[in-house]
Write a protein that holds these residues in place. Structure first.
Motif, PDB file in Angstrom:
ATOM      1  N   GLY A 106      52.673  21.294 -19.240  1.00 20.60           N
ATOM      2  CA  GLY A 106      54.104  21.214 -19.495  1.00 20.60           C
ATOM      3  C   GLY A 106      54.726  19.893 -19.082  1.00 20.60           C
ATOM      4  N   TRP A 107      53.920  18.822 -19.017  1.00 23.41           N
ATOM      5  CA  TRP A 107      54.438  17.515 -18.633  1.00 23.41           C
ATOM      6  C   TRP A 107      55.004  16.786 -19.836  1.00 23.41           C
ATOM      7  CZ3 TRP A 107      49.475  15.912 -15.487  1.00 23.41           C
ATOM      8  CH2 TRP A 107      49.394  16.723 -14.349  1.00 23.41           C
ATOM      9  N   SER A 108      55.716  15.711 -19.569  1.00 26.42           N
ATOM     10  CA  SER A 108      56.342  14.940 -20.635  1.00 26.42           C
ATOM     11  C   SER A 108      55.332  14.129 -21.432  1.00 26.42           C
ATOM     12  CB  SER A 108      57.388  13.984 -20.052  1.00 26.42           C
ATOM     13  OG  SER A 108      58.397  14.711 -19.386  1.00 26.42           O
ATOM     14  N   ASP A 109      54.214  13.783 -20.794  1.00 23.90           N
ATOM     15  CA  ASP A 109      53.241  12.884 -21.407  1.00 23.90           C
ATOM     16  C   ASP A 109      51.958  12.964 -20.584  1.00 23.90           C
ATOM     17  OD1 ASP A 109      52.143  10.933 -23.044  1.00 23.90           O
ATOM     18  OD2 ASP A 109      53.413   9.296 -22.326  1.00 23.90           O
ATOM     19  N   THR A 110      50.971  12.149 -20.934  1.00 23.15           N
ATOM     20  CA  THR A 110      49.760  12.041 -20.132  1.00 23.15           C
ATOM     21  C   THR A 110      50.139  11.749 -18.681  1.00 23.15           C
ATOM     22  OG1 THR A 110      48.571  11.176 -22.048  1.00 23.15           O
ATOM     23  CG2 THR A 110      47.577  10.796 -19.891  1.00 23.15           C
ATOM     24  N   GLY A 111      49.431  12.360 -17.737  1.00 18.49           N
ATOM     25  CA  GLY A 111      49.804  12.227 -16.333  1.00 18.49           C
ATOM     26  C   GLY A 111      49.450  10.899 -15.702  1.00 18.49           C
ATOM     27  N   GLN A 112      48.308  10.288 -16.108  1.00 19.40           N
ATOM     28  CA  GLN A 112      47.850   9.053 -15.471  1.00 19.40           C
ATOM     29  C   GLN A 112      48.315   7.829 -16.247  1.00 19.40           C
ATOM     30  OE1 GLN A 112      45.876  11.255 -17.004  1.00 19.40           O
ATOM     31  NE2 GLN A 112      44.363  10.238 -18.301  1.00 19.40           N
TER      32      GLN A 112
END
Length: 377
Positions: A106-112
């Motif tokens: 549920g994040w806005s984009d890739t985390g890294q």
């Protein structure tokens, strides 16, 4: 596969204030403050950008951190150790990771910020990360490590390295990427850490972590750093927004020093108060966020040898076991297995393998970096 990372760095919000914490951006339309460290004309074209691997647009506006970047945190992805080293596979890996982070977490984009494939291909992760790297001033706020998302560049590496070592292609490209990040952000090889130095996790994997001294030496060489410019000890700057085994070691050492703190690995209010009191009592500048600064660590950790017993020995044994030394049992007795593991750790970091835990060995044990590890091996 990292399901535990909040989207925004609480420290950025709390210290800078909500209004000043970040510059809101959408996609790659970024505000570009004047570069503080960037090497002019840096060649970063070898990094595969989001557009090149057909990234989805971010689900929400992304943000640029107002906090200076002070480290690199290396991860493994807990993905299969595939034998497809092609660029097409690397691009598919980036898409799969983005789908997992956006649809699963549920994040806005890739985390890294960046991703390295087993074939050694380097890809942009979160939108804007490559532009920010070129500018070299502020990073995108990411979602790879709570408490460090606004001040640490996160690099995910394809594969799982609890029992296997990463391939040379990956390690070589990771070193090249870390060197580029260091040049652009004014960092050093001794500013490279692992995820588990700030979080309760198996990431980056015990076998990968054993490669970190060699990784740092490779970056050190590429940067042309002089040995005299490396601090004697670069301790992990844990503080009240992180957790994990290193925090638990600090709590055990605080207990040994007479403080009543829960030994949980959670940096709670009692731990904050104890750290700050220890700093005040020892003439160390009291840090508002209870950061374990170098003088804090160095007064807190007692030197140990085979005659030592009790809480500090148990703390060291706990950390050795957490770092992959499965034969070490937490007994509080400085036994043969403990001495053997300490000697191995010392060899890994270029220290005399005497089996005693000096201040310098403590630094290496809790995830720090020591000058001796940069000597020729």
């Amino acid at each position: 596969m990292h399901f535990d990372h909040p989207e925004l760095d609480r420290r950025t919000l709390l210290r800078a204030g909500l209004g000043a914490a970040a510059v809101a951006v959408v996609g790659s339309e970024l505000v570009r403050p004047t570069a503080a460290h960037a090497a002019p004309g840096a060649d970063l074209d070898w990094i595969i950008g989001c557009d090149e691997w057909a990234a989805r647009p971010p689900a929400d506006p992304l943000s640029v951190s107002a906090t200076p970047t002070n480290k690199i945190i290396v991860h493994h992805m807990a993905f299969p150790n595939v034998t497809d080293y092609s660029e097409e596979h690397a691009k598919q890996l980036a898409r799969d990771c983005q789908d997992l982070h956006m649809d699963g977490n549920g994040w806005s984009d890739t985390g890294q910020h960046f991703t390295v494939s087993r074939g050694g291909h380097v890809l942009e992760g979160r939108h804007g990360s490559l532009d920010r790297l070129r500018a070299g001033d502020r990073q995108m706020i990411a979602a790879h490590c709570p408490g460090e998302n606004g001040r640490a560049i996160g690099i995910e590496n394809e594969g799982t390295y609890v029992t296997e070592t990463p391939p040379e292609e990956l390690l070589d490209s990771l070193a090249r990427l870390c060197a580029a990040i260091c040049r652009q952000y004014g960092l050093h090889a001794h500013d490279i850490f692992g995820h588990w130095d700030f979080r309760a996790t198996l990431c980056p994997g015990a076998m990968f972590y054993r490669e970190f001294p060699a990784l740092r030496r490779a970056v050190f060489k590429q940067l042309g750093t002089r040995l005299g410019d490396v601090p004697a000890r670069r301790w992990p700057d844990i503080w009240r927004f992180v957790g994990g085994p290193v925090v638990q070691v600090a709590q055990r050492l605080l207990t040994f020093r007479g403080y009543t703190v829960p030994v949980t690995g959670v940096f709670d209010a009692a731990t904050v108060a104890a750290v700050q009191d220890w700093q005040a009592r020892n003439g160390i500048p009291v840090d508002v966020d209870a950061t374990l600064t170098a003088p804090t660590w160095e007064t807190l950790a007692p030197e140990l040898d085979q005659k030592s017993t009790g809480v500090p020995v148990a703390a060291a044994q706990f950390m050795l076991a957490a770092k992959g030394y499965a034969e070490v049992i937490e007994t509080g007795e400085y036994d043969h297995a403990t001495r053997t593991a300490v000697k191995d750790l010392q060899r890994l970091h270029g220290l005399p393998p005497n089996g005693k835990i000096s201040t310098t060995t403590w630094c290496a044990l809790v995830g720090g970096v020591v000058r001796q590890s940069f000597h020729k091996h």
